[in-house]
Design a protein around this motif. Structure first.
Motif, PDB file in Angstrom:
ATOM      1  N   GLN A 106      -9.653   0.784   1.595  1.00 43.47           N
ATOM      2  CA  GLN A 106     -10.817   1.408   2.209  1.00 43.47           C
ATOM      3  C   GLN A 106     -11.998   0.437   2.290  1.00 43.47           C
ATOM      4  OE1 GLN A 106     -12.979   4.506   0.057  1.00 43.47           O
ATOM      5  NE2 GLN A 106     -13.098   5.700   1.945  1.00 43.47           N
ATOM      6  N   ASN A 164      -5.948   2.123  -3.111  1.00 45.77           N
ATOM      7  CA  ASN A 164      -6.580   2.833  -1.989  1.00 45.77           C
ATOM      8  C   ASN A 164      -8.029   2.401  -1.794  1.00 45.77           C
ATOM      9  OD1 ASN A 164      -4.465   4.589  -1.030  1.00 45.77           O
ATOM     10  ND2 ASN A 164      -4.650   5.706  -2.953  1.00 45.77           N
ATOM     11  N   GLU A 165      -8.719   2.162  -2.886  1.00 49.81           N
ATOM     12  CA  GLU A 165     -10.108   1.707  -2.796  1.00 49.81           C
ATOM     13  C   GLU A 165     -10.182   0.320  -2.158  1.00 49.81           C
ATOM     14  OE1 GLU A 165     -13.927   0.700  -5.724  1.00 49.81           O
ATOM     15  OE2 GLU A 165     -12.140   1.660  -6.543  1.00 49.81           O
ATOM     16  N   SER A 214      -4.817  14.018  -0.676  1.00 53.10           N
ATOM     17  CA  SER A 214      -4.912  12.891  -1.601  1.00 53.10           C
ATOM     18  C   SER A 214      -5.856  11.819  -1.083  1.00 53.10           C
ATOM     19  CB  SER A 214      -3.528  12.276  -1.820  1.00 53.10           C
ATOM     20  OG  SER A 214      -3.067  11.679  -0.627  1.00 53.10           O
ATOM     21  N   ARG A 215      -6.214  10.925  -1.968  1.00 50.92           N
ATOM     22  CA  ARG A 215      -7.082   9.796  -1.615  1.00 50.92           C
ATOM     23  C   ARG A 215      -6.409   8.906  -0.577  1.00 50.92           C
ATOM     24  NH1 ARG A 215     -11.940   8.123  -0.608  1.00 50.92           N
ATOM     25  NH2 ARG A 215     -12.510   6.100  -1.468  1.00 50.92           N
ATOM     26  N   PHE A 216      -5.118   8.740  -0.709  1.00 53.18           N
ATOM     27  CA  PHE A 216      -4.366   7.931   0.244  1.00 53.18           C
ATOM     28  C   PHE A 216      -4.535   8.466   1.659  1.00 53.18           C
ATOM     29  CE2 PHE A 216      -0.309   7.752   2.646  1.00 53.18           C
ATOM     30  CZ  PHE A 216      -0.307   6.407   2.949  1.00 53.18           C
ATOM     31  N   GLN A 217      -4.461   9.791   1.820  1.00 51.98           N
ATOM     32  CA  GLN A 217      -4.602  10.398   3.137  1.00 51.98           C
ATOM     33  C   GLN A 217      -5.995  10.162   3.715  1.00 51.98           C
ATOM     34  OE1 GLN A 217      -2.467  12.066   5.271  1.00 51.98           O
ATOM     35  NE2 GLN A 217      -0.845  11.307   3.930  1.00 51.98           N
ATOM     36  N   VAL A 246      -7.981   7.584   3.156  1.00 54.34           N
ATOM     37  CA  VAL A 246      -8.063   6.185   3.579  1.00 54.34           C
ATOM     38  C   VAL A 246      -7.213   5.959   4.824  1.00 54.34           C
ATOM     39  CG1 VAL A 246      -7.662   3.791   2.886  1.00 54.34           C
ATOM     40  CG2 VAL A 246      -8.487   5.448   1.202  1.00 54.34           C
ATOM     41  N   LEU A 247      -6.018   6.546   4.848  1.00 54.52           N
ATOM     42  CA  LEU A 247      -5.118   6.401   5.986  1.00 54.52           C
ATOM     43  C   LEU A 247      -5.755   6.950   7.262  1.00 54.52           C
ATOM     44  CD1 LEU A 247      -2.280   5.683   7.067  1.00 54.52           C
ATOM     45  CD2 LEU A 247      -1.544   7.982   6.396  1.00 54.52           C
ATOM     46  N   TRP A 285       0.835  -1.208   0.000  1.00 55.31           N
ATOM     47  CA  TRP A 285       0.000   0.000   0.000  1.00 55.31           C
ATOM     48  C   TRP A 285       0.869   1.257   0.000  1.00 55.31           C
ATOM     49  CZ3 TRP A 285      -3.046   2.023   4.821  1.00 55.31           C
ATOM     50  CH2 TRP A 285      -3.860   3.101   4.441  1.00 55.31           C
ATOM     51  N   THR A 314       0.808   4.518  -3.091  1.00 57.17           N
ATOM     52  CA  THR A 314      -0.141   5.461  -2.484  1.00 57.17           C
ATOM     53  C   THR A 314      -0.934   6.258  -3.516  1.00 57.17           C
ATOM     54  OG1 THR A 314       1.613   7.121  -2.310  1.00 57.17           O
ATOM     55  CG2 THR A 314       1.227   5.711  -0.386  1.00 57.17           C
TER      56      THR A 314
END
Length: 268
Positions: free
Chosen positions: A205, A201-202, A233-236, A238-239, A191, A195
């Motif tokens: 999540q 990322n989906e 970002s999308r990563f953030q 989800v994180l 992951w 990132t």
């Protein structure tokens, strides 16, 4: 057991013959666990002997996982982890190839061929008929098409191995605790190295809520250290979701790491 003895003695062909015979002769569901185990060993041994394609090996391991799910669910995670580890190994091997100097050199050579092909096309279009040049351009075009197919195949395989490894590690984490450490470390490593990948990322999540948050705790420092207030970002997103859930369920293990990192950044 007999097939394992032959395998340990180095008689791999004999071991595979016995496993094949077992797969054909056992009758699920009465002997479902034996059937699933035989499928698993066939997949593992084919992977080690490299006598079949990665797709064939994956198919046998997948069949084993499905069989365990039907006849011996308590052991299904064993097949899932084997499949995850196999896909992970293929991904890493292919990634090493893409990162190698030889691969970059081959891409540069492909670009040179493409530019040469464009020049040939321009000359052929504007100039008089030239059979030799046209023949050369045809050869160049075929070479470029083959190169493009090779690059595309590598890109497709790389992505397929990545997503398969991650999804099977996730399944392992959902089903039991036996392979937790290896699974959570490899899942998060894959992951973190992807990132910017929306599908990765989906995947996290979608399934993170089904993974017990305690399994993320050994990596809480690594997770928290990647938090960024300025990154949208999308990563953030989800994180933060993963960390927030962990903080609610295991505050003493999670908040300490976040506060320590925050204070460290403030002091720095």
């Amino acid at each position: 057991e007999e097939s394992k003895v032959f395998w340990d003695q180095g008689e791999h062909d004999k071991a595979l013959q016995i496993v094949n015979s077992l797969i054909e002769s056992v009758r699920p569901p009465q002997q479902g666990a034996i059937f699933a185990e035989a499928l698993l060993h066939k997949g593992k041994w084919l992977a080690k002997t490299r006598t079949e394609s990665s797709q064939v090996v994956s198919d046998w391991l997948r069949k084993s996982s499905e069989a365990f799910g039907k006849y011996d669910a308590s052991e299904q995670k064993k097949a899932l982890f084997t499949l995850a580890d196999f896909a992970d190994g293929l991904y890493q091997k292919l990634l090493d190839k893409v990162k190698a100097t030889e691969w970059e050199q081959s891409l540069n050579l492909r670009r040179v061929k493409e530019r040469e092909l464009e020049r040939c096309k321009q000359i052929i279009t504007k100039g008089p008929k030239n059979p030799e040049l046209e023949s050369y351009a045809t050869l160049l075009r075929r070479q470029c098409e083959l190169d493009q197919k090779d690059v595309k195949r590598v890109e497709i395989d790389l992505r397929a191995f990545l997503l398969q490894a991650m999804s099977k590690y996730i399944d392992c984490l959902k089903l039991g605790d036996k392979y937790d450490i290896r699974s959570i470390f490899r899942l998060c490593s894959l992951w973190f190295n992807n990132t910017g990948d929306a599908e990765v990322n989906e995947l996290i999540q979608k399934h993170a809520a089904q993974i017990p948050t305690r399994k993320f705790l050994p990596l809480m420092y690594q997770l928290a250290s990647r938090l960024s207030a300025s990154d949208t970002s999308r990563f953030q997103d989800v994180l933060r979701g993963v960390i927030e859930k962990a903080a609610m369920e295991h505050p003493y293990h999670t908040l300490y790491q976040i506060i320590a990192l925050s204070n460290g950044a403030h002091i720095g």
